[in-house]
Design a protein around this motif. Structure first.
Motif, PDB file in Angstrom:
ATOM      1  N   LYS A 129       0.829  -1.199   0.000  1.00 50.24           N
ATOM      2  CA  LYS A 129       0.000   0.000   0.000  1.00 50.24           C
ATOM      3  C   LYS A 129       0.873   1.262   0.000  1.00 50.24           C
ATOM      4  O   LYS A 129       0.639   2.196  -0.769  1.00 50.24           O
ATOM      5  N   GLU A 150       3.964   1.464  -1.021  1.00 54.70           N
ATOM      6  CA  GLU A 150       4.663   1.563  -2.301  1.00 54.70           C
ATOM      7  C   GLU A 150       3.731   2.140  -3.363  1.00 54.70           C
ATOM      8  O   GLU A 150       4.119   3.009  -4.137  1.00 54.70           O
ATOM      9  N   PHE A 151       2.488   1.648  -3.348  1.00 57.00           N
ATOM     10  CA  PHE A 151       1.510   2.141  -4.315  1.00 57.00           C
ATOM     11  C   PHE A 151       1.299   3.644  -4.141  1.00 57.00           C
ATOM     12  O   PHE A 151       1.306   4.400  -5.113  1.00 57.00           O
ATOM     13  N   LEU A 185       4.199   5.625  -5.472  1.00 54.80           N
ATOM     14  CA  LEU A 185       4.201   5.650  -6.938  1.00 54.80           C
ATOM     15  C   LEU A 185       3.143   6.619  -7.464  1.00 54.80           C
ATOM     16  O   LEU A 185       3.374   7.375  -8.412  1.00 54.80           O
ATOM     17  N   GLU A 186       1.966   6.574  -6.825  1.00 49.61           N
ATOM     18  CA  GLU A 186       0.890   7.500  -7.220  1.00 49.61           C
ATOM     19  C   GLU A 186       1.331   8.947  -7.035  1.00 49.61           C
ATOM     20  O   GLU A 186       1.088   9.809  -7.884  1.00 49.61           O
ATOM     21  N   GLN A 211       3.200  14.281  -9.511  1.00 48.40           N
ATOM     22  CA  GLN A 211       4.198  15.357  -9.576  1.00 48.40           C
ATOM     23  C   GLN A 211       4.242  16.019 -10.944  1.00 48.40           C
ATOM     24  O   GLN A 211       4.497  15.396 -11.930  1.00 48.40           O
TER      25      GLN A 211
END
Lengths: 633, 633
Positions: free
Chosen positions: A621, A623-624, A627-628, A633
């Motif tokens: 979670k 890590e997700f 990444l999101e 950005q």
């Protein structure tokens, strides 16, 4: 960020001392002035932006300083070291000052958001990272060279100007911890979270492992007792016991990884990013360019180091191993002598004498282990490793190999050369019990007694009848600075490692070993706790996510124990009797079973996930989310 | 960033087709309109912001579309997928649009900065990540359900509306590549960097491994030849050969990791961040909340999956294994029959007949392997794994276990039950050579021949005598869309894995195996290259940093081969003669040597660093820089 730093200008009124700095007597005034100025200087000027106060005792000024920091400074420091704390939604996140409101228990006036151990860790980190700017040397000490980027505190330590830095105990918290930890006699879990808050993750994880390992040994001990009581010596039962032991030892080591993940997730260290490793304080070399950082710093040729390792250290270790084997042969001579003596004069005394050689040998082993430990430390330090981790790995390898041979060579010799199971059992019992008694005495009880005597003398000198709680700050500091320094969990893990060897390597000839190990570990928890709380200076907290190289060491031991146990079972007369016609069938069967067990071990280690499912989900979670966030950005 | 995206509005004048989309014949107009609109829509509106054009052929409109993208769009896409490229200072860095000027060979008008394979990978990534917004279904197909966040392309594929997506070949580049790869007969390295540019990292890494493995086998082959030529059967020489083989196989696998790190560092994939893994296209379940992402998506109970694995797949695999052993027993009956026949009528024909059972068995093994492969794929797909990686792991495990048993069970039986070394040598040779011939034929030559015949017929239909180079785009597309699809490197690695088994498991009885393996691999390079360039559609590039689970599979094989070789040597009559008195001493010695070799293997694997020192330094430098950058923030 830039604005927040400027708030720190205002010196806080309620100064809370966290860390003690002791400078050598007779340190030059200009050095002290320069050093304290660098500590309080603003971050933007290359300082640490901490608070510092001299400690004034009855004897006047003793070159002892107390370091603290404002609440805001500590919060910003927590961001710098990358602390991970629990959020309001129960997830663990890296603390940042800007997102501080989302963290559990955070309030601008709650000064307990960071534990005292965390504050002390932050201050240590900031002090260690106080670096030279343009100074060529420490003012007042031309021989103590500096270069841009060199850690000032490390240079002060290596040149002897700085005697020690240590964190202060918190008398009140310590009393509470002592009470819940070992204050009352009870069966139950240790307060690991409280230990972690007070002593940091490395030490809490050691106690967690000690406790887990003790619980894990209980089934082996329970199953072992009837073997001893009823003197079971059937083939089936022995094989059952050994097979259970071998698979059990694999399971407990795998399950420990999962428990370790649960603990360190809760403590935040599982998610903590590794910091870039700076050279260790003792590292020296000629000034050069570090190819990684591009900074000017001492460099030391890797070839020179390799030469030192292979041409000096390796031969020395081999010599020590040879010496250890030589001592072992002397022990066997003694053993023979005792046996002859017993045969000549059959008496109670002579049968007691049978145990004497083993006890002497056990004591000699302990002494040799300790002497070798110093030699290994000296050698590894002389090898001049750049990083602390590399130093530790080389030290641990040296010590493990020697300790393994020193402790177990005689048992291997008895088992697989003399084929004397009775002597093996007797020798194993004597070595195990003697070493446990010696260890508990040398590690905890003796230092505790010395410390107590010292404290009494100190108190008599101050001629007061105060309890610990009533001591003034000055008295507390002067008492703590005389306490011994805790040198890390190395010796404690090593003791457990050797114990694991005694229990598992020859488990099928001496099922009672696990019982002794459990009994020892229960008192070990208490004596180690006593040691941490009463004998030693408080150590700095060290964040850690696992027990590191010890996991590998224990796993290796459990692989070796598969081999030894299979050999022992194959040699037992009961098994021998099952193959009356062909010795070869016996050996082939044993070899087959051994390979099967090894294969099962490896498959089990592979199949059991290292992290429980819910921790895996939480990590996924996070890590997700990151990444999101990157995508946004 | 927001500004840059808006540049993309202007449709580029020089449209370069990169990817072909083939829709099913008779796809409804509204579906096509909606789909193409979603592809060209702006990113901010949830589109892919790519360019799309219908392909107009002589037969009119065939529901085939060409997809491309503007140069700027591709650069921004490169940032999204996290491509790593070389900078001006020769370091490898993650590409970002804002830092584009610092990258080597970057110029605003240099459209070759990204390779065509990279562009195609970016477009595939963007298409795969084109997600449903509020659509409840695919317009025109109410049964093809959608939910927010579902990948549109995957739903179109699973519901059969989208026939295929594939990247276009670049005729010119392909010709150059073919020429430098296998166009001329020569001894030398393959153009791995060119292969990587054209086919991507996964395929280039396979060819790199194939080449490396072939070179690594050469020493074994060279040492093996005199054993065959001079029929050396001394104990010392056999032991030498086996010991060399065992240590050599460890060394080559460890060194491969280092070479792999060098290659993938140069290609940038070693540094590429892992993308968050989305559910695989075939995964289905009831709509629920994914606990990791918090999104609504199909979920499938893990207990149901476990039940399917343990109650259906596992028994099925066991049944297949039993069947394979049953076939093996039939082979031994045949073998016995051939032997009896040869004894009765001693003739040239009858001595040839001796080889027939092995050849038939080898063919049957190959057929069974292939049938089982489809069954395993079906079963693993039915187990309904959520992630592609989990699907792949379960598939590989199933296939490896069966292939290992199917190929090697008869050899194990001959060696360790029948103790017939002559038959083992003969059987091993027949199996190895037959399977190599079959593989080369079935994998490359047959498809090549079919493809060639097909192309010829196509050309006759278009009744033109053009060479490949002169084909129009429409002709090229319609030719390529009929080509077979390359299903990944799985089968190629599996073939090498089994070959490694033939070479290493019984190396000490048949030293010539390595020679055949080398010869096969040299032609394998050519036939695989032919297959990639001529037979199959161009595959999408897949970034990868290592050969994944195959490294583990090869290492396991090399551990098993230590055991088998030690047993074989122990059973040889020469070694037997060394221990005339006691068979037991023989077995104990062999067991001891085996354990010693295994220990050396593990220590070597531990001691040899997985990455060369200079790659380690470069990685440390990047880590240091990113930590410094974080501090600056």
């Amino acid at each position: 960020m830039a604005e927040s730093w400027s708030f720190l200008d205002t010196v806080e009124s309620n100064f809370r001392p966290l860390v003690v700095i002791e400078l050598a007597k007779g340190t030059k005034e200009e050095t002290i002035e320069w050093f304290t100025k660098r500590i309080v200087d603003k971050k933007t000027d290359g300082g640490a932006q901490l608070l510092i106060k001299p400690l004034v005792t009855e004897n006047g000024h003793e070159n002892i300083y107390l370091v603290g920091a404002s609440h805001l400074r500590l919060l910003l420091g927590a961001e710098t070291v990358g602390l991970v704390k629990e959020c309001n939604d129960n997830s663990m996140r890296t603390f940042t000052y800007s997102s501080r409101k989302t963290f559990k228990d955070f309030a601008d006036d709650n000064h307990n958001f960071l534990t005292m151990a965390e504050c002390q860790y932050i201050i240590k980190h900031e002090l260690d990272n106080l670096r030279a700017k343009n100074e060529k040397m420490i003012p007042g000490y031309p021989q103590a060279k500096l270069y841009p980027g060199k850690s000032i505190v490390r240079r002060l330590l290596t040149s002897g100007i700085l005697v020690q830095i240590f964190p202060l105990h918190d008398r009140e918290e310590l009393k509470k911890l002592r009470h819940s930890w070992y204050g009352r006699v009870r069966i139950g879990y240790q307060p690991l979270d409280d230990i972690r808050c007070y002593f940091g993750e490395t030490i809490a994880l050691y106690f967690g492992f000690l406790e887990y390992f003790t619980f894990a040994l209980i089934p082996m001990a329970v199953i072992g007792i009837p073997y001893y009581v009823f003197a079971w010596e059937d083939y089936d039962k022995y094989v059952m016991f050994a097979a259970f032991n071998l698979l059990w030892s694999t399971v407990i080591l795998e399950v420990w990884k999962r428990i370790c993940a649960i603990l360190t997730y809760r403590w935040g260290t599982l998610l903590m990013k590794r910091q870039f490793e700076e050279p260790r304080p003792g590292f020296h070399g000629v000034l050069g360019i570090n190819p990684v950082t591009g900074r000017e710093e001492p460099v030391y040729s890797s070839i020179k180091r390799q030469l030192r390792i292979y041409l000096v250290s390796l031969p020395f270790v081999c010599l020590c191993l040879y010496f250890s084997l030589y001592v072992m042969m002397i022990y066997f001579d003694l053993e023979q002598w005792a046996l002859d003596y017993h045969k000549e004069n059959e008496s109670n005394f002579s049968s007691l004498m049978l145990y004497v050689p083993s006890i002497i040998y056990a004591v000699v082993i302990e002494i040799m282990n300790r002497i070798y430990r110093y030699a290994a430390e000296f050698l590894t330090s002389w090898e001049n490793h750049r990083l602390e981790s590399s130093y530790q790995n080389h030290l641990i390898l040296k010590v493990l190999v020697f300790n393994f041979l020193n402790c177990f060579a005689s048992l291997f010799y008895i088992a697989f050369v003399l084929f004397d199971m009775k002597l093996l059992r007797q020798s194993l019992a004597t070595l195990l019990i003697t070493s446990q008694i010696l260890n508990q005495f040398a590690e905890s009880l003796l230092p505790y007694w010395l410390q107590k005597r010292h404290n009494k003398r100190m108190k008599q000198r101050t001629s007061s009848q105060k309890t610990d709680m009533d001591l003034s700050l000055a008295e507390q500091v002067s008492m703590e600075k005389e306490m011994g320094t805790y040198l890390g969990t190395f010796d404690d893990y090593l003791e457990l490692f050797l114990q694991f060897g005694y229990v598992s390597l020859f488990s099928c000839v001496y099922p009672l070993a696990a019982v002794f190990a459990v009994l020892n570990n229960i008192t070990e928890i208490y004596s180690d706790a006593l040691k941490m709380c009463r004998v030693y200076k408080r150590p700095f907290a060290e964040p850690t996510a696992n027990i590191g190289v010890w996991q590998l060491a224990f796993e290796t031991m459990s692989v070796i124990s598969v081999v030894t146990n299979c050999m022992l079972i194959g040699m037992s007369p009961q098994v021998d009797a099952l193959f009356p016609d062909s010795k070869m069938d016996l050996v082939l069967t044993v070899a087959f079973v051994e390979h099967l067990l090894l294969a099962i071990k490896f498959i089990m280690a592979f199949v059991i996930p290292d992290k429980p499912r819910d921790i895996q989900m939480k990590l996924a979670k996070l890590e997700f989310e990151s990444l999101e966030a990157l995508k946004q950005q």
